[in-house]
Scaffold this active site. Sequence first.
Site, PDB file in Angstrom:
ATOM      1  N   LYS A 257      -7.771  -6.018 -38.848  1.00 55.30           N
ATOM      2  CA  LYS A 257      -7.443  -6.919 -37.737  1.00 55.30           C
ATOM      3  C   LYS A 257      -6.345  -6.258 -36.922  1.00 55.30           C
ATOM      4  O   LYS A 257      -5.322  -5.844 -37.489  1.00 55.30           O
ATOM      5  CB  LYS A 257      -6.979  -8.277 -38.245  1.00 55.30           C
TER       6      LYS A 257
ATOM      7  N   HIS B 198       1.517 -24.756 -33.682  1.00 58.18           N
ATOM      8  CA  HIS B 198       0.084 -24.462 -33.551  1.00 58.18           C
ATOM      9  C   HIS B 198      -0.619 -24.472 -34.907  1.00 58.18           C
ATOM     10  O   HIS B 198      -1.656 -25.113 -35.079  1.00 58.18           O
ATOM     11  CB  HIS B 198      -0.069 -23.096 -32.877  1.00 58.18           C
TER      12      HIS B 198
ATOM     13  N   THR C  67       6.521 -17.858 -43.592  1.00 56.02           N
ATOM     14  CA  THR C  67       7.284 -16.616 -43.726  1.00 56.02           C
ATOM     15  C   THR C  67       6.342 -15.437 -43.915  1.00 56.02           C
ATOM     16  O   THR C  67       5.747 -15.270 -44.979  1.00 56.02           O
ATOM     17  CB  THR C  67       8.281 -16.731 -44.898  1.00 56.02           C
TER      18      THR C  67
HETATM   19  P1  NAD Z   1       4.586 -22.233 -33.318  1.00 52.58           P
HETATM   20  O1  NAD Z   1       5.506 -21.479 -32.409  1.00 52.58           O
HETATM   21  O2  NAD Z   1       3.436 -22.946 -32.734  1.00 52.58           O
HETATM   22  O3  NAD Z   1       5.468 -23.325 -34.135  1.00 52.58           O
HETATM   23  C1  NAD Z   1       6.693 -22.951 -34.698  1.00 52.58           C
HETATM   24  C2  NAD Z   1       7.156 -24.044 -35.634  1.00 52.58           C
HETATM   25  O4  NAD Z   1       8.401 -23.649 -36.213  1.00 52.58           O
HETATM   26  C3  NAD Z   1       7.422 -25.373 -34.945  1.00 52.58           C
HETATM   27  O5  NAD Z   1       7.171 -26.420 -35.851  1.00 52.58           O
HETATM   28  C4  NAD Z   1       8.912 -25.282 -34.618  1.00 52.58           C
HETATM   29  O6  NAD Z   1       9.495 -26.555 -34.432  1.00 52.58           O
HETATM   30  C5  NAD Z   1       9.409 -24.618 -35.879  1.00 52.58           C
HETATM   31  N1  NAD Z   1      10.667 -23.901 -35.723  1.00 52.58           N
HETATM   32  C6  NAD Z   1      11.003 -23.039 -34.719  1.00 52.58           C
HETATM   33  N2  NAD Z   1      12.233 -22.559 -34.935  1.00 52.58           N
HETATM   34  C7  NAD Z   1      12.681 -23.121 -36.101  1.00 52.58           C
HETATM   35  C8  NAD Z   1      13.870 -23.017 -36.860  1.00 52.58           C
HETATM   36  N3  NAD Z   1      14.881 -22.234 -36.474  1.00 52.58           N
HETATM   37  N4  NAD Z   1      13.975 -23.748 -38.001  1.00 52.58           N
HETATM   38  C9  NAD Z   1      12.958 -24.548 -38.411  1.00 52.58           C
HETATM   39  N5  NAD Z   1      11.803 -24.700 -37.729  1.00 52.58           N
HETATM   40  C10 NAD Z   1      11.678 -23.976 -36.597  1.00 52.58           C
HETATM   41  O7  NAD Z   1       4.151 -21.208 -34.432  1.00 52.58           O
HETATM   42  P2  NAD Z   1       2.849 -21.251 -35.358  1.00 52.58           P
HETATM   43  O8  NAD Z   1       1.767 -20.485 -34.713  1.00 52.58           O
HETATM   44  O9  NAD Z   1       2.610 -22.643 -35.801  1.00 52.58           O
HETATM   45  O10 NAD Z   1       3.348 -20.348 -36.594  1.00 52.58           O
HETATM   46  C11 NAD Z   1       4.310 -20.839 -37.505  1.00 52.58           C
HETATM   47  C12 NAD Z   1       4.714 -19.726 -38.449  1.00 52.58           C
HETATM   48  O11 NAD Z   1       3.574 -19.339 -39.237  1.00 52.58           O
HETATM   49  C13 NAD Z   1       5.198 -18.452 -37.774  1.00 52.58           C
HETATM   50  O12 NAD Z   1       6.300 -17.950 -38.489  1.00 52.58           O
HETATM   51  C14 NAD Z   1       4.003 -17.502 -37.894  1.00 52.58           C
HETATM   52  O13 NAD Z   1       4.391 -16.156 -37.856  1.00 52.58           O
HETATM   53  C15 NAD Z   1       3.497 -17.934 -39.255  1.00 52.58           C
HETATM   54  N6  NAD Z   1       2.111 -17.560 -39.550  1.00 52.58           N
HETATM   55  C16 NAD Z   1       1.820 -17.233 -40.840  1.00 52.58           C
HETATM   56  C17 NAD Z   1       0.521 -16.895 -41.191  1.00 52.58           C
HETATM   57  C18 NAD Z   1       0.211 -16.555 -42.618  1.00 52.58           C
HETATM   58  O14 NAD Z   1      -0.895 -16.071 -42.892  1.00 52.58           O
HETATM   59  N7  NAD Z   1       1.079 -16.829 -43.549  1.00 52.58           N
HETATM   60  C19 NAD Z   1      -0.489 -16.888 -40.218  1.00 52.58           C
HETATM   61  C20 NAD Z   1      -0.178 -17.276 -38.915  1.00 52.58           C
HETATM   62  C21 NAD Z   1       1.139 -17.623 -38.594  1.00 52.58           C
END
Ligand code: NAD
Length: 319
Positions: free
Chosen positions: A65, A136, A219
């Site tokens: 990917k 998201h 994380t």
């Molecule tokens: P997003 O930007 O749509 O949402 C971010 C979320 O984090 C929101 O709920 C926001 O309120 C919260 N947030 C932002 N800053 C914060 C802080 N300082 N303390 C606490 N909460 C905080 O992002 P998303 O697309 O929903 O992704 C969320 C996380 O998941 C990201 O870190 C992304 O990299 C990670 N992710 C992980 C995987 C995986 O396979 N594990 C896959 C995709 C995304």
Amino acid sequence: MTIVPEGAIADLLTREAAFAAVEQVFADMASGSARNFPVVREAMPTEDALYGFKGGVAPGILGLKAGGYWPHNLDKNGLINHQSTVFLFDPETGRVSAMVGGNLLTALRTAAASAVSIKHLARLDAKVLGMIGAGHQAKFQLRAALEQRDFDKVIAWNLHPEMLPGLAEVAAETGIPFEPVDLSGMIAADAIITITSSFAPTLLAEHVSPGTHIACMGTDTIGKQEVEAALLGKATVFCDEVAQSTTLGEAQHAVSNGLISADAITQIGAVINGTHPGRTSNREITLFDGTGVGLQDLAVAGSIVDVAVANGTATIVPI
Ligand code: NAD
């Protein structure tokens, strides 16, 4: 070569298919028949973007990917900030076989990972699902998790409470009551998903009851952290892949603080395969560190291609 563009994915990929593909590839990783390649992640010279590659090989699967994060996309051109595409190759010959849009796929495969962990590690009588995060990914996470147990309530906390109505809508779709809570209110949860981009812990050990299952999904980078490291010290810790969990996943902090060691972390595939018992008591805290591995993407992309070819909607171009 089969091309499945981003716009076609929603009609071709179900949550059930994503779940099945992810569960199988986790099992293959634990049995040693599948492995992920080292991740490449690089800063781009423009737009503050990060770009990289996640690849791997599994029975019948080879690919990568390619994608990353462009923080100004949404404001500048209405595109979502995360952009990715999956490329598949014939494992017998190396010949390219497919190009598949990776954006919706990423959300569904990430949700499938925490759902797999709930299936295999949460108490069977889990009733209250706690959500930390409302961005998201969180909506996808909630939909998939609700299918794994007979949950009768969703409680949620988010740093930005104005985002919580989006999650409440998902709970309402399934007719399950939804309640915003303080972090201390998470003590009522039987299973908790954390899916934020936080760089400091929000969920503390004192917020979690004995017997809870926690899926830490946000994380995925060095420095990010969603839960207090001491919580991993109190929990039985599982992950998708130990190498990622200890370097860029939630366990990075507990390992570097000496609270747990890498060899105390179990790949969830071992539980799926029955070589690890998983949860052994109703008072045990289980924690799944879902860092997101390339093989999840490749396995799900493979299932999308199979469906597109079978139902005649695939675009096949000569190479
Ligand atoms: P997003 O930007 O749509 O949402 C971010 C979320 O984090 C929101 O709920 C926001 O309120 C919260 N947030 C932002 N800053 C914060 C802080 N300082 N303390 C606490 N909460 C905080 O992002 P998303 O697309 O929903 O992704 C969320 C996380 O998941 C990201 O870190 C992304 O990299 C990670 N992710 C992980 C995987 C995986 O396979 N594990 C896959 C995709 C995304």
